[in-house]
Enzyme design. Structure first.
Site, PDB file in Angstrom:
ATOM      1  N   GLU A 251      33.576  50.895 -27.335  1.00  0.00           N
ATOM      2  CA  GLU A 251      34.398  49.969 -26.547  1.00  0.00           C
ATOM      3  C   GLU A 251      33.606  48.758 -26.085  1.00  0.00           C
ATOM      4  OE1 GLU A 251      35.256  52.635 -23.214  1.00  0.00           O
ATOM      5  OE2 GLU A 251      33.539  51.780 -22.104  1.00  0.00           O
TER       6      GLU A 251
ATOM      7  N   HIS B   9      29.738  49.131 -27.243  1.00  0.00           N
ATOM      8  CA  HIS B   9      28.790  50.217 -26.972  1.00  0.00           C
ATOM      9  C   HIS B   9      29.445  51.576 -27.128  1.00  0.00           C
ATOM     10  CE1 HIS B   9      30.798  49.218 -23.206  1.00  0.00           C
ATOM     11  NE2 HIS B   9      30.642  50.475 -22.841  1.00  0.00           N
TER      12      HIS B   9
ATOM     13  N   CYS C 298      25.632  56.368 -14.506  1.00  0.00           N
ATOM     14  CA  CYS C 298      26.147  55.048 -14.876  1.00  0.00           C
ATOM     15  C   CYS C 298      26.669  54.341 -13.626  1.00  0.00           C
ATOM     16  CB  CYS C 298      27.260  55.186 -15.917  1.00  0.00           C
ATOM     17  SG  CYS C 298      27.985  53.607 -16.405  1.00  0.00           S
TER      18      CYS C 298
HETATM   19 MN    MN Z   1      31.950  51.150 -21.178  1.00  0.00          MN
END
Ligand code: MN
Length: 133
Positions: free
Chosen positions: A57, A97, A111
């Site tokens: 995406e 990515h 993240c």
């Molecule tokens: Mn992402």
């Protein structure tokens, strides 16, 4: 305030599927570790089981990713790179990515993202379709 971690689960934090819509990813779960009214960012833990991968995406918001479990690979702008424990990945705006697990241990990463962010756009077909050629 401290949330203790036991066996990759943080106290009071639910395990959820990576995304609501299936199809573009496989074997990924997440825990939303940190989200606060007074902070403009959120911190999540994603865990990709062996054979799993995240969506390929892109989007405007950035990712700051730190590997904290296992081994994996990241595809950035169409090229796969190996990732090892404690490596850091910056995913700049609009950069395609995808992450996948390498080996038999789950691949886990922290993240950090903007709390207010644009929705991801899928790039193409998932890894499974590539490898079945
Ligand atoms: Mn992402």
């Amino acid at each position: 305030m401290i949330k203790r971690c036991n066996e990759w689960s943080w106290e009071g934090v639910e395990w959820k599927p990576y995304k609501d819509n299936p199809g573009s990813w496989q074997y990924v779960n997440r825990q939303n570790l940190f989200s606060s009214e007074s902070a403009a960012f959120e911190t999540r833990y994603f865990e990709v089981a062996p054979g799993g991968y995240t969506s390929h995406e892109h989007h405007e918001h950035e990712h700051c990713v730190v590997v904290i479990r296992g081994q994996g690979e990241v595809k950035l702008n169409g090229e796969w790179h190996p990732l090892h424990l404690h490596d850091l990945v910056r995913v700049p705006p609009f950069t395609p990515h995808q992450f996948r697990t390498i080996g038999s241990e789950p691949f886990g990463m922290l993240c950090v993202v903007d709390k207010v962010r644009d929705r991801p756009v899928l790039v193409d077909t998932p890894v499974a379709a590539e490898t079945s050629k």
